[in-house]
Design a protein around this motif. Structure first.
Motif, short mmCIF file in Angstrom:
data_model
loop_
_atom_site.label_atom_id
_atom_site.label_comp_id
_atom_site.label_asym_id
_atom_site.label_seq_id
_atom_site.Cartn_x
_atom_site.Cartn_y
_atom_site.Cartn_z
N THR A 1 4.07 -0.87 -4.10
CA THR A 1 3.47 -2.08 -4.65
C THR A 1 4.47 -2.87 -5.48
N THR B 1 -4.93 -7.74 -2.80
CA THR B 1 -5.10 -8.46 -1.54
C THR B 1 -5.54 -7.52 -0.42
N LEU B 2 -5.10 -6.27 -0.46
CA LEU B 2 -5.48 -5.32 0.58
C LEU B 2 -6.98 -5.08 0.62
N TYR C 1 -8.39 -8.50 4.78
CA TYR C 1 -7.57 -7.32 5.07
C TYR C 1 -8.30 -5.99 4.93
N SER D 1 -7.17 -2.39 6.27
CA SER D 1 -6.67 -1.46 5.25
C SER D 1 -7.31 -0.09 5.42
N TRP E 1 -5.38 3.30 6.62
CA TRP E 1 -5.33 4.47 5.74
C TRP E 1 -5.86 5.72 6.43
N THR F 1 1.32 -1.78 10.52
CA THR F 1 1.10 -2.23 9.14
C THR F 1 2.08 -3.32 8.77
N HIS G 1 0.91 -7.73 8.18
CA HIS G 1 0.82 -8.19 6.79
C HIS G 1 1.96 -9.15 6.49
N THR H 1 3.66 -3.48 -0.17
CA THR H 1 2.45 -2.89 -0.77
C THR H 1 1.60 -2.23 0.30
N ALA H 2 1.39 -2.92 1.42
CA ALA H 2 0.59 -2.36 2.51
C ALA H 2 1.24 -1.09 3.06
N TRP I 1 0.80 1.77 0.46
CA TRP I 1 -0.53 2.36 0.47
C TRP I 1 -0.76 3.18 1.73
N SER I 2 -0.24 2.71 2.85
CA SER I 2 -0.35 3.49 4.09
C SER I 2 0.36 4.83 3.94
#
Length: 426
Positions: A75, A238-239, A244, A248, A252, A358, A362, A369-370, A373-374
């Motif tokens: 992030t 935003t995710l 999104y 998301s 995940w 991903t 994005h 960030t995406a 998180w993934s």
């Protein structure tokens, strides 16, 4: 916002980006294997008297650290920049890995493993974002899959180094060697690693973006050329926005399942094969065959994803993983090597294709960030994979139900990726 390639106008190319990021990901492969190579020596070391439970706790702490690192540093990368985040992450991991070699007790060893995991956890999403934003094929998969070959090369190299170093120099030497690449890598990154023009544009820094694009033979696409506003200071939010959220959650789940397979199979495949009646030598060889298939699969998957898109390729790869994992329950002789090789081709590449999708789905302002998180949610799957295999073995259900359980995990990954939808990145 993204970039596409054109001939460099001043003899500059993005030649340094992929190799430097590849070496950073190689450290991830080192970290996955290194603890397994030193556990036999740690169990006999001095006054530590490590029990199986303590070793399991230390292993879990390292993976928890990587989860936190992927979520936080991934992030922060969209806030402070790809270049700075990757340099700091590599430096932090290397220093803390070196401290593991001089840890005075199990508690400090586990603490250093946890903290080094935080640093390393940020390397993968940041490196993926950089490589994709400097790649020739935006939105494809070859950049991600080629980068991730470093992961498996690191794993194989670490296992080979353990055979050479541990007996004469002790387990400490493995952590010293693991820290050494930073001596060369960090200065090279400071000197040669550029910031992503796509990231700079997402922060409203047009002049810098155009200068780097010119130096590295890149041209900003039409969407990037528009006057985009600076990115939000909280990209993780935003995710969870309506645009999104569906993707998301699906990403995940798929990432969780993908890394559950990777870590579960790497941990328990030889043991499950022994339970299935194969000789120990064959069972250990099958682990090497599995990872050899992973490298080949990555090279093939990247080209396929470039042609049909990472989403479609990822769906197909999860199906292939499920099929061949299920077929491992069939007791055959030489043919088992072929089945394990093919399982490796699909299992490991499926997870990397999740990352490729991903990245492609994005925009630059939230891409890292995406990816973070993934990778972060996926690390939870990495913790659960060895636990699943262990539970099945303890219950006496590893054969054939262990293979079916892992195949089911692959099918859940397929369902999750099928639930994704295309999202514009402008």
């Amino acid at each position: 916002m993204s970039t596409i390639e054109r001939p460099a106008t001043r003899g500059q190319t993005a030649l340094w980006v992929a190799p430097l990021c590849w070496i950073a990901v190689l450290l991830d492969g080192f970290d996955m294997v290194v603890l397994g190579t030193v556990i036999p020596s740690l169990r006999e070391y001095g006054d530590w008297n490590l029990s199986t439970g303590t070793i399991t706790t230390i292993t879990t702490f390292g993976l928890v650290g990587m989860t936190i690192g992927a979520l936080t540093i991934g992030t922060l990368t969209d806030v402070v920049g790809r270049r700075r985040a990757l340099i700091y992450a590599v430096a932090a991991f290397s220093v803390l890995t070196l401290l593991c070699a001089i840890a005075p007790n199990p508690f400090m060893f586990g603490l250093f493993r946890f903290l080094s995991g935080i640093g390393l956890g940020g390397c993968l999403p940041t490196a993926l974002a950089l490589v994709n934003e400097f790649s020739k094929k935006q939105g494809g998969g070859s950049a991600s899959t080629m980068l991730m070959t470093g992961y498996h090369v690191g794993a194989v190299a670490t296992a080979a180094l353990a055979l050479v170093l541990i007996d004469p120099f002790g387990w400490h030497s493995m952590f010293v060697v693991g820290a050494l690449p930073a001596v060369v890598l960090v200065p090279l990154m400071i000197r040669y690693l550029p910031e992503s023009p796509a990231y700079l544009l997402s922060r409203g820094r047009r002049e810098e973006a155009e200068r780097i694009a010119t130096q590295y033979g890149l041209v900003l696409d039409d969407a990037s050329a528009s006057d985009a506003p600076p990115a939000a200071s909280a990209p993780a939010r935003t995710l969870f926005s309506p645009k999104y959220l569906r993707n998301s959650i699906a990403i995940w789940v798929a990432s969780f399942m993908g890394l559950l397979l990777v870590y579960g199979l790497n941990t328990w495949l030889p043991t499950i094969m022994r339970e299935a009646g194969y000789e120990l030598g064959a069972a250990l060889t099958l682990l090497l065959v599995l990872n050899a298939g992973a490298v080949v699969g990555l090279l093939i998957a990247g080209g396929v994803a470039d042609k049909i898109g990472p989403r479609t390729a990822c769906i197909g790869w999860f199906v292939g993983a499920a099929v061949f994992l299920g077929l491992l329950s069939v007791k055959v002789s030489f043919g088992i090597y072929v089945l394990v090789f093919l399982a490796g081709c699909f299992v490991f590449s499926a997870q990397v294709l999740v990352y490729a999708f991903t990245s492609a789905s994005h925009p630059a302002k939230i891409r890292a960030t995406a990816l973070g998180w993934s990778a972060g949610v996926g690390r939870v799957g990495a913790i659960c994979g060895p636990l699943l295999g262990g539970l099945l073995l303890d219950a006496g259900y590893a054969v054939p139900w262990g293979f079916y359980a892992f195949a089911l995990v692959g099918l859940i990954g397929f369902v999750a990726m099928s639930a994704t939808r295309a999202v514009t990145t402008d």
